[in-house]
Design an enzyme around this catalytic site. Structure first.
Site, short mmCIF file in Angstrom:
data_model
loop_
_atom_site.label_atom_id
_atom_site.label_comp_id
_atom_site.label_asym_id
_atom_site.label_seq_id
_atom_site.Cartn_x
_atom_site.Cartn_y
_atom_site.Cartn_z
N ARG A 122 0.74 -1.26 -0.01
CA ARG A 122 -0.02 0.01 0.04
C ARG A 122 0.83 1.26 -0.15
NH1 ARG A 122 -5.62 1.39 2.95
NH2 ARG A 122 -6.36 0.12 1.17
N HIS A 149 -6.79 1.29 -7.24
CA HIS A 149 -7.03 0.47 -6.20
C HIS A 149 -7.39 -0.94 -6.66
CE1 HIS A 149 -7.50 -1.11 -2.22
NE2 HIS A 149 -8.42 -0.25 -1.91
N GLN A 152 -9.73 -3.49 -5.13
CA GLN A 152 -10.94 -3.34 -4.42
C GLN A 152 -11.81 -3.29 -5.62
OE1 GLN A 152 -12.07 -2.22 -1.29
NE2 GLN A 152 -13.80 -2.86 -2.36
N ASP A 241 -16.98 6.99 -3.14
CA ASP A 241 -15.86 6.69 -2.23
C ASP A 241 -15.74 7.94 -1.58
OD1 ASP A 241 -13.29 5.78 -1.09
OD2 ASP A 241 -12.22 6.28 -2.97
N CYS A 281 -16.38 1.27 -1.11
CA CYS A 281 -15.14 0.33 -0.88
C CYS A 281 -14.75 0.48 0.78
CB CYS A 281 -13.97 0.65 -1.45
SG CYS A 281 -13.29 2.42 -1.24
N ARG A 309 -13.34 -8.70 -0.29
CA ARG A 309 -11.98 -8.44 -0.31
C ARG A 309 -11.12 -9.76 0.08
NH1 ARG A 309 -9.87 -3.37 0.19
NH2 ARG A 309 -7.88 -4.32 -0.56
N1 NVA Z 1 -9.71 6.90 -2.29
C1 NVA Z 1 -9.51 5.88 -0.69
C2 NVA Z 1 -9.83 4.46 -0.64
C3 NVA Z 1 -9.77 4.16 0.55
C4 NVA Z 1 -9.63 2.62 0.65
C5 NVA Z 1 -8.08 6.52 -0.39
O1 NVA Z 1 -7.24 6.27 -1.27
O2 NVA Z 1 -8.02 6.98 0.76
N1 CP Z 2 -11.30 -0.58 1.07
C1 CP Z 2 -10.08 -0.46 1.52
O1 CP Z 2 -9.30 -0.63 1.02
O2 CP Z 2 -10.17 -0.51 3.27
P1 CP Z 2 -8.76 -0.19 4.01
O3 CP Z 2 -8.28 1.13 3.88
O4 CP Z 2 -9.55 -0.23 5.50
O5 CP Z 2 -8.05 -1.31 3.74
#
Ligand code: NVA
Ligand code: CP
Length: 323
Positions: A122, A149, A152, A241, A281, A309
């Site tokens: 990540r 992502h 997801q 989102d 998500c 997931r």
């Molecule tokens: N668009 C959001 C997704 C979180 C799972 C982010 O990047 O924070």
């Molecule tokens: N949807 C998702 O990626 O959640 P987290 O940020 O909790 O991993």
């Protein structure tokens, strides 16, 4: 029986299968040839596991999980997924590993590749993600970066298939931040599976042109608009989102103001098809991108999505490990 090849033959084998043959999942485009198979494998392994069968397809394998940003779902679902596959996962926060103190991405990727069989990353940026994947000699799976992502969206497509029985020809409408990782991966993922996709967002937050152009190449209807009124008309899936992704926190006040018209409420849901589903998500911020009434309402599948997931990533890890 293990055959010990003489050095010359071994070298020839390595040339035929160089380490660059390892397969990563950084963008939805990385699975354009077998997205259907991955989704079907995930659904199949979910059913097998729930009926009590063992799915230990990665026995003895280790997954390294590097987190430069917070997570609930990604961390837990990857770790539990690896346990179900008979393997083991290691959580590596950048606060604790030397990457956070200035060790290079290149050296981190090269070192971790000597210990683990798969790496989930990540990352703060897509640039860091690409640099990491280029240097790792084992498969690298994105657990999100600032551009995409993919895990997801593969999960979301799996969830849509479970609820609708099909994917081709369905209409997905996404409202909110069009210039984030979810919007970009929806554009590619929906288009490559044969779904029409519409992004409804203030002009300033329209997706990167690259993702729109790539999506259009798959021959589906791809639309980007700032018109909210009637935007969910005919939708099979309505998605959103957060308006403030990780890394955008400094713009929080400004963004909340600029997105305020784009909240998904019951009125917008009632314009979609009667059997439309709502997706997010998570994490969700109720009263902003969606009302709690919709997110916890009868059309919402957000908790199936969260559960999936686990199963989608099981399908992804098994597939990448096969290469
Ligand atoms: N668009 C959001 C997704 C979180 C799972 C982010 O990047 O924070
Ligand atoms: N949807 C998702 O990626 O959640 P987290 O940020 O909790 O991993």
């Amino acid at each position: 029986m293990n055959i010990d090849f003489p050095t010359t033959i071994r070298l020839k084998k390595e040339m035929a299968f160089p380490t660059s043959m390892k397969r990563d999942l950084i963008s939805m485009l990385d699975v354009k040839d077998d997205l259907v198979e991955i989704i079907d494998l995930a659904i199949d392994l979910k059913q097998q596991s729930k009926s009590g069968a063992s799915i230990e397809l990665l026995k003895g394998k280790t997954l390294g999980m590097i987190f430069e940003k917070s997570s609930t779902r990604t961390r837990v679902s990857f770790e539990v997924g690896m346990t179900k596959l008979g393997g083991h996962a290691i959580f590596l926060s950048t606060n604790d590993i030397q990457l956070g103190r200035g060790e290079t991405i290149e050296d981190t990727a090269l070192v971790l590749s000597r210990y683990v069989d798969i790496i989930m990353y990540r990352a703060k940026s897509n640039k860091a993600m690409k640099e990491f994947a280029e240097n790792a000699t084992v498969p690298v799976i994105s657990g999100l970066d600032d551009k995409e992502h993919p895990c997801q969206v593969i999960t979301d497509l799996m969830t849509i298939k479970e609820h609708k029985g099909k994917l081709k020809g369905l209409n997905l409408v996404y409202l909110g931040d069009g210039d984030n990782n979810m919007a970009h991966s929806y554009l590619l993922g929906c288009a490559m599976i044969g779904m029409n996709v519409k992004i409804v967002s203030p002009k300033k937050y329209w997706p990167d042109k690259y993702y729109v152009e790539e999506a259009k190449k798959f021959g589906v209807t791809v639309e980007v608009t700032d018109k909210i009124e009637k935007s969910t008309d005919g939708a099979d899936v309505v998605a959103t989102d957060t308006w403030v992704s990780m890394g955008d926190e400094a713009e929080k006040t400004k963004r909340i103001k600029e997105f305020q018209e784009y909240t998904i409420n019951q009125k917008l849901m009632s314009l979609a098809k009667p059997d439309a589903i709502f997706m997010h998500c998570l994490p969700a911020y109720y009263g902003y991108e969606v009302t709690k009434e919709v997110a916890h309402g009868k059309q919402s599948v957000i908790f199936d999505e969260a559960e999936n997931r686990l199963w989608a990533q099981i399908g992804i890890m098994v597939t990448l490990n096969k290469q």
